[in-house]
Write a protein that holds these residues in place. Structure first.
Motif, PDB file in Angstrom:
ATOM      1  N   ASP A  34       3.381  -9.171   8.598  1.00  0.00           N
ATOM      2  CA  ASP A  34       3.409  -8.741   7.196  1.00  0.00           C
ATOM      3  C   ASP A  34       3.906  -9.837   6.258  1.00  0.00           C
ATOM      4  OD1 ASP A  34       2.392  -6.326   7.916  1.00  0.00           O
ATOM      5  OD2 ASP A  34       4.116  -5.119   7.310  1.00  0.00           O
ATOM      6  N   PRO A  66       3.581  -2.919   1.974  1.00  0.00           N
ATOM      7  CA  PRO A  66       3.070  -1.999   0.950  1.00  0.00           C
ATOM      8  C   PRO A  66       4.059  -1.774  -0.184  1.00  0.00           C
ATOM      9  CG  PRO A  66       2.703  -1.106   3.162  1.00  0.00           C
ATOM     10  CD  PRO A  66       3.619  -2.274   3.302  1.00  0.00           C
ATOM     11  N   GLN A  67       5.355  -1.704   0.170  1.00  0.00           N
ATOM     12  CA  GLN A  67       6.378  -1.466  -0.846  1.00  0.00           C
ATOM     13  C   GLN A  67       6.515  -2.665  -1.797  1.00  0.00           C
ATOM     14  OE1 GLN A  67       6.732  -0.868   2.387  1.00  0.00           O
ATOM     15  NE2 GLN A  67       7.223   1.303   2.585  1.00  0.00           N
ATOM     16  N   ILE A  69       4.015  -4.756  -2.632  1.00  0.00           N
ATOM     17  CA  ILE A  69       2.831  -4.729  -3.487  1.00  0.00           C
ATOM     18  C   ILE A  69       2.939  -3.631  -4.555  1.00  0.00           C
ATOM     19  CG2 ILE A  69       0.326  -4.368  -3.517  1.00  0.00           C
ATOM     20  CD1 ILE A  69       1.238  -7.014  -2.279  1.00  0.00           C
ATOM     21  N   ALA A  70       3.564  -2.511  -4.185  1.00  0.00           N
ATOM     22  CA  ALA A  70       3.660  -1.372  -5.101  1.00  0.00           C
ATOM     23  C   ALA A  70       4.846  -1.445  -6.053  1.00  0.00           C
ATOM     24  CB  ALA A  70       3.740  -0.066  -4.298  1.00  0.00           C
ATOM     25  N   GLN A  94      -2.528  -5.125  -5.435  1.00  0.00           N
ATOM     26  CA  GLN A  94      -2.388  -3.668  -5.385  1.00  0.00           C
ATOM     27  C   GLN A  94      -3.573  -2.975  -6.059  1.00  0.00           C
ATOM     28  OE1 GLN A  94       0.512  -1.851  -7.927  1.00  0.00           O
ATOM     29  NE2 GLN A  94       0.764  -0.056  -6.623  1.00  0.00           N
ATOM     30  N   ALA A  97      -6.632  -3.143  -3.861  1.00  0.00           N
ATOM     31  CA  ALA A  97      -6.539  -2.230  -2.718  1.00  0.00           C
ATOM     32  C   ALA A  97      -6.820  -0.792  -3.144  1.00  0.00           C
ATOM     33  CB  ALA A  97      -5.154  -2.330  -2.080  1.00  0.00           C
ATOM     34  N   SER A 119      -5.363   9.039   2.366  1.00  0.00           N
ATOM     35  CA  SER A 119      -4.941   7.629   2.385  1.00  0.00           C
ATOM     36  C   SER A 119      -4.923   7.056   0.974  1.00  0.00           C
ATOM     37  CB  SER A 119      -5.881   6.809   3.274  1.00  0.00           C
ATOM     38  OG  SER A 119      -5.791   7.216   4.617  1.00  0.00           O
ATOM     39  N   ARG A 122      -1.920   8.526  -0.971  1.00  0.00           N
ATOM     40  CA  ARG A 122      -0.667   7.894  -0.551  1.00  0.00           C
ATOM     41  C   ARG A 122      -0.562   6.479  -1.116  1.00  0.00           C
ATOM     42  NH1 ARG A 122      -1.390  10.848   4.504  1.00  0.00           N
ATOM     43  NH2 ARG A 122      -2.657   9.140   5.308  1.00  0.00           N
ATOM     44  N   ALA A 123      -1.662   5.722  -1.055  1.00  0.00           N
ATOM     45  CA  ALA A 123      -1.644   4.351  -1.576  1.00  0.00           C
ATOM     46  C   ALA A 123      -1.375   4.331  -3.073  1.00  0.00           C
ATOM     47  CB  ALA A 123      -2.972   3.656  -1.271  1.00  0.00           C
ATOM     48  N   ASP A 127       4.689   5.311  -3.449  1.00  0.00           N
ATOM     49  CA  ASP A 127       5.807   4.426  -3.785  1.00  0.00           C
ATOM     50  C   ASP A 127       6.139   4.401  -5.270  1.00  0.00           C
ATOM     51  OD1 ASP A 127       6.393   3.354  -1.115  1.00  0.00           O
ATOM     52  OD2 ASP A 127       4.396   2.484  -1.245  1.00  0.00           O
ATOM     53  N   LYS A 221       6.284   8.946   3.325  1.00  0.00           N
ATOM     54  CA  LYS A 221       5.569   8.783   4.594  1.00  0.00           C
ATOM     55  C   LYS A 221       4.734   9.999   4.969  1.00  0.00           C
ATOM     56  CE  LYS A 221       8.923   5.548   6.586  1.00  0.00           C
ATOM     57  NZ  LYS A 221       9.827   5.272   7.731  1.00  0.00           N
TER      58      LYS A 221
END
Length: 232
Positions: A34, A66-67, A69-70, A94, A97, A119, A122-123, A127, A221
């Motif tokens: 990552d 992910p965190q 990027i968000a 972000q 995506a 998905s 959530r994306a 966050d 999550k």
């Protein structure tokens, strides 16, 4: 001496960048960790400096790729070494995506793309630090025709107006809708206010033959489905 040292460091950084890029070209995302994927993004905004320490610090601070990027630009720029340009580069990733995830569900039957839909939600929302209330609009064949954020709220509350929800559904010619909102606390368990608000929307929509298929609550999550819980 300092100039020689800087030259050596720059050569080492350049060599590291090329080796990492070559590994990514050969194996893709499975070939890098990552923090290395984050390095590849940072290369674009920081042309010469060794960015590995910064990438690792960002991962450690925010908890994962992910965190990072968000994360909001204001939070990102609190980290030493993250300029406005660096933060903007991360937000571009972000946005890209989210566009890819949205393309997998828009104009497709919801039933056949349910996992992709989850998905995407959530994306887009897991966050977020404040509550967002989004509506997915479906036609009579259950094809997703529009995805809109209706309201933005505070850390634990979003004002939602059933009349506005139904009005927008009518404007789009939607036959049914899916409600989605996030819980910044991370716990997707529906609150009493969530349940009451959903019932008001179901009543208002039902009067005009618009069906509420589900209400999804997105946590960090996990998610909760009103339909699965027997609340709809």
């Amino acid at each position: 001496m300092s100039q020689q040292k800087e030259t050596v460091e720059n050569n080492h950084a350049a060599g590291h960048r090329e080796r990492l890029r070559a590994r990514f070209r050969k194996a893709g995302v499975d070939g890098v960790q990552d923090y290395e994927l984050l390095e590849l993004i940072l290369f674009r905004a920081i042309p010469r400096r060794d960015v590995k320490p910064l990438a690792k610090q960002l991962i450690a601070t925010f908890g994962g790729f992910p965190q990072v990027i968000a994360a909001p630009i204001e939070r990102l720029t609190e980290i030493k070494g993250v300029s406005e340009n660096v933060a903007q580069e991360l937000k571009i990733v972000q946005a890209s995506a989210l566009k890819l995830a949205q393309a997998r569900v828009l104009n497709r039957p919801v039933i056949s793309s349910w996992n992709d839909l989850l998905s995407y939600c959530r994306a887009a929302m897991a966050d977020e630090k404040t509550e967002l209330f989004r509506i997915l609009f479906l036609d009579k064949k259950n094809i997703l025709i529009a995805d809109e954020v209706q309201q933005r709220g505070t850390i634990d509350h979003t004002p939602v107006y059933p009349r506005e929800v139904v009005k927008r559904a009518l404007e789009l010619g939607a036959s049914s809708i899916i409600l989605v909102h996030n819980h910044p606390s991370g716990d997707p368990t529906p609150s009493r206010a969530d349940i009451d608000m959903t019932n008001l929307i179901i009543k208002a929509a039902g009067a005009l033959n618009i069906r509420v298929h589900d209400h999804l609550v997105i946590g960090h999550k996990h998610h909760a489905s009103f339909k699965s819980l027997g609340l709809i």
